[in-house]
Scaffold this active site. Structure first.
Site, PDB file in Angstrom:
ATOM      1  N   ASP A 103       0.715  -1.013  -0.010  1.00  0.00           N
ATOM      2  CA  ASP A 103       0.074   0.064  -0.097  1.00  0.00           C
ATOM      3  C   ASP A 103       0.862   1.293  -0.077  1.00  0.00           C
ATOM      4  OD1 ASP A 103      -1.999   1.665   0.121  1.00  0.00           O
ATOM      5  OD2 ASP A 103      -2.601   1.289   2.234  1.00  0.00           O
ATOM      6  N   MET A 104       0.692   2.148  -1.042  1.00  0.00           N
ATOM      7  CA  MET A 104       1.460   3.389  -1.151  1.00  0.00           C
ATOM      8  C   MET A 104       1.217   4.176  -0.123  1.00  0.00           C
ATOM      9  SD  MET A 104       3.125   1.920  -3.560  1.00  0.00           S
ATOM     10  CE  MET A 104       4.167   3.484  -3.907  1.00  0.00           C
ATOM     11  N   TYR A 142      -0.981  10.426  -3.176  1.00  0.00           N
ATOM     12  CA  TYR A 142      -1.371  11.312  -3.793  1.00  0.00           C
ATOM     13  C   TYR A 142      -0.272  12.710  -3.652  1.00  0.00           C
ATOM     14  CZ  TYR A 142      -6.018   9.680  -5.725  1.00  0.00           C
ATOM     15  OH  TYR A 142      -6.747   9.012  -6.280  1.00  0.00           O
ATOM     16  N   ARG A 176      -0.318  15.280   9.459  1.00  0.00           N
ATOM     17  CA  ARG A 176      -0.992  14.580  10.706  1.00  0.00           C
ATOM     18  C   ARG A 176      -0.666  14.864  12.037  1.00  0.00           C
ATOM     19  NH1 ARG A 176      -2.061   8.678   7.551  1.00  0.00           N
ATOM     20  NH2 ARG A 176      -2.690   9.608   5.775  1.00  0.00           N
ATOM     21  N   ASP A 213      -3.330   2.510  -5.690  1.00  0.00           N
ATOM     22  CA  ASP A 213      -1.968   2.684  -5.098  1.00  0.00           C
ATOM     23  C   ASP A 213      -1.976   1.440  -3.957  1.00  0.00           C
ATOM     24  OD1 ASP A 213      -4.368   3.170  -3.210  1.00  0.00           O
ATOM     25  OD2 ASP A 213      -3.435   4.591  -1.996  1.00  0.00           O
ATOM     26  N   GLU A 214      -2.672   0.251  -4.491  1.00  0.00           N
ATOM     27  CA  GLU A 214      -2.768  -0.949  -3.797  1.00  0.00           C
ATOM     28  C   GLU A 214      -2.409  -2.197  -4.519  1.00  0.00           C
ATOM     29  OE1 GLU A 214      -5.560  -1.536  -0.352  1.00  0.00           O
ATOM     30  OE2 GLU A 214      -6.501  -0.062  -1.706  1.00  0.00           O
TER      31      GLU A 214
END
Length: 696
Positions: free
Chosen positions: A18-19, A23, A60, A120-121
């Protein structure tokens, strides 16, 4: 609907990559100055700064979340960098991110069977690679293991010395007394770490990974330690992983099924499903779903990695929240046209690059009804066979929408759709193309059968080697659909009516009245490519076939027989007759059978006989044309003394017709049909005969 699949007893190694904030990473690669800064990617709309669709890990830390809008994110983190998604046709353009995802897949596919799950997976089946590594270079024999591998997280493995975690992980990876399954997982961890480093080196993107013995567990593990880390799930730690895992976070349990488990059974974690028997779950949710729930509670999943590098479908959609809701058919059509333009471009790109076509067009929408307590009722999805071409997709999409809207508001009168008493609004709209199939190798366009003499129009976008099986849309209310191929004239860009007139003028060598052309529904099968392109017939006669060529079958065509749809004959090219190689060495002359001046009833004729019949038909006001091979009367006279060559119908095996190219089957099948007798008035068949004074 989830599908219950039996898990094999064979040891497997499945990885899910998983990236990380994909984006954001794509934008940071375009603008390197953004690296290390709190960054977010926002939607194109300007309402309150736009919606956040991706947030970097730096942002985050300040409390920025994806649920926020741009203005709110700037209040929480004033230094945040907001990057807008590219815009095309009034909506987000994600092609940049799709192409970046393809770069990652191309790297990962080098080591095993890959399944691209989203932009992206990616899932990878590394079983064979891990088995080969365990046989040739097992981890316990490795002197040097890369640091990225030693950063792996092993679920259920207790680290005695937290200050030396890498050494503890190395001990687990290199255990000589480990069971076969754990040894394979250790090999898989080494392979995945190497792949992740290759992705970073070649694409500048980091990713996280989960390594387990099935897809379900690998996906859960990949999200546990982010960013740029990997997690291993041994079989012994599966129960501990699922015991406290929230039921709504499981794949396919985030919707109604998960809510039903919470409200009806009081299940909030996957581990709580263990107290229900398989029979109890089957009684409540059906046999298939019940078995699936029983399996996932135990970490059982037999779902295979499909080995798909390309997307299963293409789609284009847009949301219209709150006051932006679409409330008229014209607004819906406006946005459907834009969505269909994007979809058509992506389908054409897929066709050019991957030689694939889609078979089904589906329309999805979300809506509300004014003055209806049942406002949560879903707008019905509608599908039809997909026809290539932007205008055709747009036409079918609006038809699907209108059919869905009639069903949604409960009326089948078009006038009621816009009435005040039935006000409605569309809050989401999307079109999707699915059922992708690869064009079989060796399939060609009809251009191939013209010997390369016909030059394609400048407006022709499709390659001659590609063929699109085009389907006319079925009625959205359930009518039958009709399948067919793209017509050759439509590929050349000719309008349908203009093309038909060109064909007719070329066939009969004269001007055709446009007002009379509507009665003609079929096209000539005796045209050269030049006649097709220029709209004029060949003036010079076509050369006759040599004696050693296969025998010719001649028939007297009426206008409807002559004007055959979607068939054309090129000057200088052989007809289907070349396929009949085994002709007899001896031929018999054709005998004519005529009675009372009614014309020939034979199924096979000589060239001279046909000319006589043509003249006879002209006298009785029935139009016809000459022989199939286009010989002139002069050539007939020159060869009058030559034996006439013909095939009898009974000498041809009808079963071979199905093996011929589709373009020629129509020609051959026409030979098997009996000729229509001229409509000649018989003596004594008119009423005046009965009033004759000379009547016997």
């Amino acid at each position: 609907m989830p599908v219950a699949t039996r898990e094999t007893s064979d040891a497997r190694v499945i990885a899910h990559l998983d990236m990380d904030c994909f984006y954001v990473q794509v934008e940071q690669r375009k603008q390197p100055n953004l690296r290390g800064l709190p960054t977010a990617v926002i939607q194109y709309n300007s309402y309150k700064g736009g919606a956040l669709i991706a947030v970097s890990y730096e942002a985050r830390k300040y409390g920025v979340k994806r649920s926020m809008r741009g203005d709110e994110a700037q209040e929480v983190c004033p230094q945040i960098q907001l990057v807008q998604v590219p815009v095309a046709r009034g909506k987000a353009d994600l092609n940049t991110y799709r192409n970046a995802g393809s770069e990652v897949v191309s790297v990962l596919a080098r080591k095993g069977r890959c399944e691209r799950a989203s932009i992206d997976e990616v899932y990878i089946d590394l079983t064979e690679a891990a088995e080969a590594m365990l046989k040739e270079a097992p981890p316990e024999n490795l002197d040097d293991i890369h640091e990225e591998v030693l950063k792996s997280h092993v679920l259920g493995f207790i680290v005695e010395d937290e200050n030396d975690t890498k050494k503890e992980v190395r001990k687990w990876l290199c255990r000589s007394d480990a069971d076969y399954h754990d040894k394979l997982l250790a090999c898989g961890a080494i392979i995945v770490a190497d792949l992740r480093m290759q992705v970073l080196k070649e694409t500048e993107f980091s990713c996280s990974a989960g390594i387990a013995h099935n897809k379900m567990l690998a996906k859960l593990a990949s999200a546990m330690n982010k960013p740029a880390q990997q997690t291993i799930v041994p079989r012994s730690s599966v129960k501990g992983l699922l015991e406290s895992f929230p039921i709504k976070k499981m794949k396919q349990l985030g919707g109604k099924l998960g809510s039903s488990l919470q409200s009806d059974l009081g299940v909030n974690t996957v581990g709580e499903l263990l107290k229900f028997s398989e029979e109890k779950l089957q009684q409540r949710y059906g046999i298939n779903t019940g078995t699936w729930l029983w399996n996932i509670a135990r970490g059982i999943s037999g779902e295979e990695v499909e080995g798909r590098l390309l997307p299963k479908s293409h789609g284009s959609g847009k949301n219209f929240p709150g006051p932006q809701a679409l409330k008229t058919i014209s607004l819906v059509q406006h946005w459907l046209n834009r969505l269909c333009e994007e979809l058509s471009e992506r389908l054409q790109s897929d066709l050019d690059q991957n030689k694939r076509i889609a078979r089904t067009l589906t329309l999805h929408a979300r809506a509300y009804k004014g003055g209806d307590s049942d406002s949560h009722k879903n707008f019905p999805s509608k599908s039809c066979p997909l026809r290539y071409g932007t205008a055709k997709i747009q036409e079918d999409a609006i038809n699907l929408f209108q059919a869905g809207l009639r069903e949604y508001i409960g009326f089948y009168n078009n006038k009621s759709l816009g009435s005040q008493s039935n006000r409605w609004g569309i809050t989401s709209l999307s079109v999707a193309a699915s059922k992708m199939v690869t064009i079989p190798s060796g399939t060609h366009s009809i251009v191939k059968y013209f010997g390369g003499q016909l030059q394609p129009s400048s407006s022709l976008k499709q390659t001659p080697e590609s063929v699109i099986h085009e389907a006319a849309p079925s009625s959205p209310s359930g009518g039958e659909s009709c399948l067919g191929l793209n017509s050759y004239e439509s590929q050349l860009g000719y309008p349908e009516e203009d093309t038909r007139m060109k064909y007719l003028r070329a066939s009969f060598g004269q001007q055709v009245d446009q007002s009379k052309g509507d009665d003609l529904t079929e096209e000539s099968s005796l045209l050269s490519p030049q006649a097709i392109e220029n709209g004029t017939a060949e003036k010079e006669p076509q050369p006759s076939f040599p004696v050693e060529e296969p025998r010719h079958i001649h028939a007297v065509p009426t206008l409807k027989t002559v004007v055959k749809k979607n068939t054309a004959k090129e000057k200088g090219n052989c007809s289907i007759l070349k396929f009949f190689k085994n002709h007899h060495d001896h031929c018999t002359s054709v005998k004519q059978h005529a009675t009372n001046g009614q014309g020939s009833e034979s199924n096979y004729h000589s060239d001279s006989t046909i000319n006589n019949q043509v003249e006879s038909l002209k006298e009785t006001n029935h139009e016809a044309i000459g022989t199939d091979n286009g010989e002139s009367s002069a050539s007939h006279e020159a060869g009058e003394g030559r034996a006439s060559w013909s095939y009898r119908m009974e000498e041809i095996d009808p079963s071979v017709v199905d093996e011929l190219p589709p373009e020629i089957q129509l020609e051959v099948r026409a030979w098997f049909r009996p000729l229509k007798r001229p409509n000649v008035v018989k003596r004594g068949s008119i009423i005046t005969h009965y009033f004759s004074t000379n009547k016997d």
